[in-house]
Design a protein around this motif. Structure first.
Motif, PDB file in Angstrom:
ATOM      1  N   ALA A  84      -7.907   3.393   1.701  1.00  0.00           N
ATOM      2  CA  ALA A  84      -7.331   3.807   2.977  1.00  0.00           C
ATOM      3  C   ALA A  84      -6.859   5.246   2.856  1.00  0.00           C
TER       4      ALA A  84
ATOM      5  N   GLN B 151      -4.378   6.612   4.265  1.00  0.00           N
ATOM      6  CA  GLN B 151      -2.936   6.653   4.172  1.00  0.00           C
ATOM      7  C   GLN B 151      -2.399   5.239   4.212  1.00  0.00           C
TER       8      GLN B 151
ATOM      9  N   PRO C 111       0.072   2.645   5.838  1.00  0.00           N
ATOM     10  CA  PRO C 111       0.807   2.558   7.102  1.00  0.00           C
ATOM     11  C   PRO C 111       2.299   2.365   6.836  1.00  0.00           C
TER      12      PRO C 111
ATOM     13  N   VAL D 260       0.658   4.113  11.979  1.00  0.00           N
ATOM     14  CA  VAL D 260      -0.200   5.024  11.225  1.00  0.00           C
ATOM     15  C   VAL D 260      -0.527   6.220  12.117  1.00  0.00           C
TER      16      VAL D 260
ATOM     17  N   PHE E  78      -8.442   4.222  10.079  1.00  0.00           N
ATOM     18  CA  PHE E  78      -7.694   3.457   9.082  1.00  0.00           C
ATOM     19  C   PHE E  78      -8.484   2.199   8.750  1.00  0.00           C
TER      20      PHE E  78
ATOM     21  N   GLU F  57      -8.230  -1.458   6.106  1.00  0.00           N
ATOM     22  CA  GLU F  57      -7.377  -2.245   5.220  1.00  0.00           C
ATOM     23  C   GLU F  57      -8.058  -3.561   4.900  1.00  0.00           C
TER      24      GLU F  57
END
Length: 172
Positions: free
Chosen positions: A24, A26, A28, A52, A108, A110
């Motif tokens: 990812a 970043q 979250p 995010v 994003f 995940e």
């Protein structure tokens, strides 16, 4: 077939899949969690609200809510999370594009199960209306997942500067 070789095969497949999975961009921010199912000796099932920022577009943030399994399988990271994910994205400051992007580009991503399921937030541009469109869905290589949620962000002026046009930053 003996269950031990079968489990070893699954574990090897999981390691290969995780090694090849994209990281990812970043992590979250967890805003809060709310218990939905009480479990007496293990963690409860929860709804987790997270935020995010769009990594390519300053001034846009998304919040999403995902279910989180508790119990033994959830605690060990073995539970496959359901695909019920909600999404809301908003302009939170002046919009500044850091670069060009393709329609449907990942914002994003995940992991939602040990091997086969990922949650994706992707972005597009409604050129005619100058609106950023965000879609969240979970994918599985075998069955797919029809559950999804969409949020839009009309690009508005913020202060004295005119609003940029997302069409100028879409590739293709």
């Amino acid at each position: 077939m003996s269950p031990i070789p079968y489990r070893l095969g699954l574990a090897a497949a999981a390691l290969v899949a995780l090694a090849g999975a994209p990281a990812a961009a970043q992590e979250p921010d967890v805003i809060f969690k709310k218990s939905t199912v009480w479990r007496p000796l293990t963690p409860n099932d929860k709804l987790v609200v997270q935020g995010v920022d769009d990594p390519l577009i300053e001034g846009v943030a998304c919040h999403f809510t995902t279910p989180e399994k508790g119990g033994v399988s959830g605690t060990l990271g073995l539970a496959e999370e359901v695909s019920d994910i909600s999404l809301a994205c908003r302009q939170i400051g002046p919009v500044r594009f850091k670069g060009r992007f393709e329609q449907g580009a990942t914002v994003f991503s995940e992991r939602r199960s040990l091997v086969f399921k990922r949650m994706q937030i992707v972005r597009g541009c409604d050129v005619k209306r100058n609106v950023l469109v965000y879609l969240v869905y979970s994918d599985r290589p075998i069955e797919g997942s029809p559950k999804n949620s969409t949020s839009t962000v009309p690009i508005m002026p913020w202060g004295p500067e005119p609003a940029p046009r997302c069409a100028e930053f879409v590739q293709g």
